[in-house]
Design an enzyme around this catalytic site. Structure first.
Site, short mmCIF file in Angstrom:
data_model
loop_
_atom_site.label_atom_id
_atom_site.label_comp_id
_atom_site.label_asym_id
_atom_site.label_seq_id
_atom_site.Cartn_x
_atom_site.Cartn_y
_atom_site.Cartn_z
N ASP A 116 0.85 -1.19 0.00
CA ASP A 116 0.00 0.00 0.00
C ASP A 116 0.89 1.24 0.00
O ASP A 116 2.05 1.19 0.42
CB ASP A 116 -0.87 -0.06 1.27
CG ASP A 116 -1.71 1.18 1.46
OD1 ASP A 116 -2.18 1.74 0.46
OD2 ASP A 116 -1.90 1.58 2.63
N ASP A 163 -0.29 5.00 0.87
CA ASP A 163 -0.55 5.97 1.95
C ASP A 163 -0.43 5.30 3.32
O ASP A 163 -1.05 4.26 3.57
CB ASP A 163 -1.96 6.57 1.82
CG ASP A 163 -2.08 7.42 0.56
OD1 ASP A 163 -1.05 7.88 0.05
OD2 ASP A 163 -3.22 7.61 0.09
MG LIG Z 1 -2.94 3.11 3.37
#
Ligand SMILES: [Mg+2]
Length: 185
Positions: free
Chosen positions: A9, A11
C-alpha cells in the site's frame, strides 16, 4: 506466479499521508497537533471541534498537487529496494476515492521508487482485485478483503486497535518478517 509477490500500500505505508494532512490542517486552523496526538483516532476525530473539517480535508485531498508533498516513511525505500531483488513488488494504492491524485501519486512513485517498474503500479479501489501472496496495508478493511496473507502496517489510526493480522510496526519489521520467511522456506 513464479516469484513470491508482495503488494504494498502507498498511503501510511510508504507515503506519510497523515503527516501531510496534519501539516495542512494545522496550517488551516492555526493548530499545532502532532502525529503523537493522532494515536488511536482518525484525522477528522482529531479535528472534530471544527464543524467544517470534513470539507476542509476534502479540499486538501482534492488539490491535484497535494500528494507530491508527502514525506517518505522511514526505511520504506531502502527495504523495498532490497526486497525487490528477491520478490515481485507491486504497489497497490486505493486511488479511486480521489481521482485528482492519480498523476501526483504516479509522479511520487517514479521519484521515490524508480527501481519499481510503473507497470507494477496498481491504482485500484477494492484490493480484492490484487493478486499477490502478501499485502502490506494499514487499512483493516482492505486487509480483510485481500485473498493472500494480510500484513497490518502500524499507522496512528490503527495503533490501539486489536486486529487479527500479523502487525508490522515499521520497515525494520517488514525486513525481518521476510528474512525469517526466507530462512524457513
Ligand atoms: Mg494506506
Amino acid at each position: 506466479m513464479k516469484r513470491i509477490r508482495i503488494a504494498v500500500d502507498m498511503d501510511e505505508v510508504m507515503a506519510d499521508y497523515s503527516g501531510a494532512c496534519l501539516r495542512a490542517l494545522n496550517a488551516h486552523y492555526g493548530t499545532t497537533y502532532t502525529k503523537e496526538q493522532l494515536k488511536g483516532m482518525t484525522l477528522l476525530e482529531r479535528f472534530q471541534t471544527y464543524d467544517d473539517a470534513p470539507r476542509t480535508l476534502h479540499a486538501i485531498l482534492h488539490d491535484p498537487h497535494f500528494y507530491r508533498t508527502f514525506d517518505v516513511i522511514e526505511g520504506s525505500v531502502e527495504t523495498l529496494r532490497t526486497l525487490s531483488e528477491t520478490y515481485d513488488i507491486v504497489i497497490a494504492t486505493a486511488a479511486m476515492d480521489v481521482p485528482p491524485c492519480f498523476a501526483a501519486k504516479y509522479d511520487w512513485l517514479e521519484e521515490h521508487v524508480p527501481f519499481i517498474d510503473p507497470q507494477s503500479f496498481i491504482f485500484c479501489g477494492n484490493k480484492n482485485v490484487v493478486r499477490a501472496h502478501y499485502l502490506i496495508d494499514d487499512n483493516a478493511t482492505q486487509l480483510r478483503r485481500f485473498e493472500g496473507t494480510p500484513l497490518l502496517f502500524t499507522a496512528p489510526h490503527n495503533e490501539t486497535d486489536d486486529l487479527p493480522f500479523t502487525r508490522l510496526n515499521d520497515w525494520n519489521d517488514v525486513r525481518s518478517y521476510f528474512e525469517t520467511k526466507r530462512k524457513t522456506r
